[in-house]
Each structure stands twice: as structure tokens, then as C-alpha cells.
Motif scaffolding. Structure first.
Motif, PDB file in Angstrom:
ATOM      1  N   LEU A   1      40.288  30.677  41.968  1.00  7.12           N
ATOM      2  CA  LEU A   1      40.268  29.482  41.116  1.00  7.12           C
ATOM      3  C   LEU A   1      39.448  28.365  41.745  1.00  7.12           C
ATOM      4  CD1 LEU A   1      43.944  29.263  39.781  1.00  7.12           C
ATOM      5  CD2 LEU A   1      41.899  30.070  38.588  1.00  7.12           C
ATOM      6  N   ASP A   2      39.575  28.185  43.053  1.00  7.58           N
ATOM      7  CA  ASP A   2      38.803  27.145  43.744  1.00  7.58           C
ATOM      8  C   ASP A   2      37.310  27.435  43.685  1.00  7.58           C
ATOM      9  OD1 ASP A   2      41.160  25.852  44.328  1.00  7.58           O
ATOM     10  OD2 ASP A   2      41.282  26.602  46.392  1.00  7.58           O
ATOM     11  N   GLU A   3      36.945  28.692  43.889  1.00  2.00           N
ATOM     12  CA  GLU A   3      35.523  29.034  43.869  1.00  2.00           C
ATOM     13  C   GLU A   3      34.930  28.935  42.473  1.00  2.00           C
ATOM     14  OE1 GLU A   3      32.540  32.593  45.307  1.00  2.00           O
ATOM     15  OE2 GLU A   3      34.515  32.381  46.225  1.00  2.00           O
ATOM     16  N   LEU A   4      35.735  29.231  41.466  1.00  8.13           N
ATOM     17  CA  LEU A   4      35.244  29.201  40.085  1.00  8.13           C
ATOM     18  C   LEU A   4      35.507  27.865  39.387  1.00  8.13           C
ATOM     19  CD1 LEU A   4      36.408  32.780  39.072  1.00  8.13           C
ATOM     20  CD2 LEU A   4      34.054  32.039  39.468  1.00  8.13           C
ATOM     21  N   ALA A   5      36.045  26.882  40.093  1.00  8.23           N
ATOM     22  CA  ALA A   5      36.382  25.590  39.491  1.00  8.23           C
ATOM     23  C   ALA A   5      35.190  24.900  38.826  1.00  8.23           C
ATOM     24  CB  ALA A   5      37.031  24.677  40.525  1.00  8.23           C
ATOM     25  N   PRO A   6      34.005  24.832  39.467  1.00  3.93           N
ATOM     26  CA  PRO A   6      32.880  24.173  38.786  1.00  3.93           C
ATOM     27  C   PRO A   6      32.493  24.863  37.474  1.00  3.93           C
ATOM     28  CG  PRO A   6      32.395  24.478  41.118  1.00  3.93           C
ATOM     29  CD  PRO A   6      33.655  25.211  40.832  1.00  3.93           C
TER      30      PRO A   6
ATOM     31  N   ARG B   1      42.197  35.088  29.240  1.00  2.00           N
ATOM     32  CA  ARG B   1      42.752  36.388  29.641  1.00  2.00           C
ATOM     33  C   ARG B   1      42.055  36.939  30.892  1.00  2.00           C
ATOM     34  NH1 ARG B   1      46.851  39.057  26.623  1.00  2.00           N
ATOM     35  NH2 ARG B   1      46.334  40.561  28.229  1.00  2.00           N
ATOM     36  N   ILE B   2      40.821  36.549  31.107  1.00  2.00           N
ATOM     37  CA  ILE B   2      40.128  36.975  32.329  1.00  2.00           C
ATOM     38  C   ILE B   2      40.903  36.482  33.548  1.00  2.00           C
ATOM     39  CG2 ILE B   2      38.045  36.629  33.726  1.00  2.00           C
ATOM     40  CD1 ILE B   2      36.467  36.628  31.057  1.00  2.00           C
ATOM     41  N   PHE B   3      41.367  35.247  33.478  1.00  2.00           N
ATOM     42  CA  PHE B   3      42.147  34.709  34.604  1.00  2.00           C
ATOM     43  C   PHE B   3      43.521  35.363  34.713  1.00  2.00           C
ATOM     44  CE2 PHE B   3      39.002  31.322  34.138  1.00  2.00           C
ATOM     45  CZ  PHE B   3      38.569  31.269  35.445  1.00  2.00           C
ATOM     46  N   GLU B   4      44.100  35.738  33.584  1.00  2.07           N
ATOM     47  CA  GLU B   4      45.369  36.478  33.646  1.00  2.07           C
ATOM     48  C   GLU B   4      45.176  37.816  34.346  1.00  2.07           C
ATOM     49  OE1 GLU B   4      48.160  36.582  30.254  1.00  2.07           O
ATOM     50  OE2 GLU B   4      46.585  35.447  29.229  1.00  2.07           O
TER      51      GLU B   4
ATOM     52  N   PRO C   1      33.781  37.300  42.714  1.00  5.93           N
ATOM     53  CA  PRO C   1      33.662  36.090  41.894  1.00  5.93           C
ATOM     54  C   PRO C   1      32.422  36.086  41.000  1.00  5.93           C
ATOM     55  CG  PRO C   1      34.342  35.498  44.101  1.00  5.93           C
ATOM     56  CD  PRO C   1      34.029  36.959  44.127  1.00  5.93           C
ATOM     57  N   SER C   2      31.339  36.706  41.446  1.00  4.32           N
ATOM     58  CA  SER C   2      30.135  36.745  40.607  1.00  4.32           C
ATOM     59  C   SER C   2      30.368  37.569  39.340  1.00  4.32           C
ATOM     60  CB  SER C   2      28.951  37.284  41.403  1.00  4.32           C
ATOM     61  OG  SER C   2      29.226  38.584  41.882  1.00  4.32           O
ATOM     62  N   VAL C   3      31.196  38.601  39.419  1.00  2.00           N
ATOM     63  CA  VAL C   3      31.532  39.401  38.229  1.00  2.00           C
ATOM     64  C   VAL C   3      32.375  38.563  37.275  1.00  2.00           C
ATOM     65  CG1 VAL C   3      32.758  41.444  37.391  1.00  2.00           C
ATOM     66  CG2 VAL C   3      31.383  41.586  39.468  1.00  2.00           C
TER      67      VAL C   3
END
Length: 140
Positions: free
Chosen positions: A120-125, A101-104, A80-82
């Protein structure tokens, strides 16, 4: 088989040098370089640190996309940090489509809806802060 090679025009008639196939093969073998001999194993933490540092220093779209291709090209899902560093870089170069596209790419790499949901939950904020939606949220 023997091959004759002329030394120079004036000497061509007077002298010829015999070169055998083994001599040519030996000369060619001397020039072979083994670049792949020094590979080392990179840990997941080293991989993560390398790409976070890379994305922190990105200043144009080409470099961002090149880094994403490299990061997603490995046989692992980036930490997730990347992804966070890549999203910040996409925001820095002002390219919203690449951020989506990163999420794709992340969805394809995870291969599982449950793992994708955890990302998605971790990156939500961060997604809320940057205003980045997923392809599904955009209606595609």
C-alpha cells in the motif's frame, strides 16, 4: 479375449477381421500426446514482465479479470509493477470495483498485514492518482 469386427456389409458374412486387445492397446498408445513434457522454470522477473505486458494490452473487463485470476493463481505474490499495471488496466476499462478487488486479492496473497502495508505504501502515489481506495478505506 478376441473381438470380431465386420469390414463392411457385403463382406460381413464372407470375412471377419480378428482384433486382439493388444492391437487395440498399441493403436491407442500411438495417439497419446505428452503436452506436459516441455515445461520450463519461469523466473520471477519473467513472470513479472509477462503480466505487466499482459495488463498493458488489456482492453476489456473480461481480459482484465482473466489476467488477475491467472496472476493471483500462482504460489507467489505479484510484484508491485504487476499490481500497478493491473490498476491502470482497471482504470482504462473504467471498472472501479475490480480495482478495489485487486487490493483484496493482494491482502489475501500476502497473508501478512506488514507486507500488505508495504504494498500500500509503495502504491500510494498511484492510488491517489487513480482515486482507488481499499475496502477498509471504504468502510467495509
Amino acid at each position: 479375449m478376441t473381438r470380431f469386427v465386420a469390414l463392411s456389409r457385403p463382406l460381413a458374412a464372407a470375412a471377419r477381421v480378428q482384433v486382439t486387445r493388444s492391437a487395440l492397446a498399441t493403436r491407442a498408445a500411438i495417439q497419446i500426446r505428452h503436452y506436459s513434457a516441455d515445461h520450463h522454470e519461469e523466473s520471477f522477473e519473467d513472470f513479472t514482465a509477462r503480466f505487466v505486458k499482459f495488463f498493458d494490452n488489456v482492453d476489456d473487463l473480461f481480459e482484465l479479470q482473466r489476467g488477475l485470476n491467472n496472476a493471483f493463481g500462482y504460489d507467489l505474490v505479484p510484484a508491485p509493477s504487476v499490481i500497478e499495471a493491473a490498476l491502470k488496466a482497471a482504470r482504462r476499462v473504467n471498472d472501479y470495483p475490480t480495482a478495489v478487488r485487486i487490493f483484496e486479492g493482494l491482502k489475501v496473497k500476502t497473508g501478512s498485514d506488514a507486507i500488505y502495508k508495504q504494498y500500500l505504501d509503495e502504491l500510494a502515489p498511484l492510488r491517489a492518482q487513480l482515486g482507488v481506495d481499499t475496502k477498509e478505506e471504504l468502510g467495509f
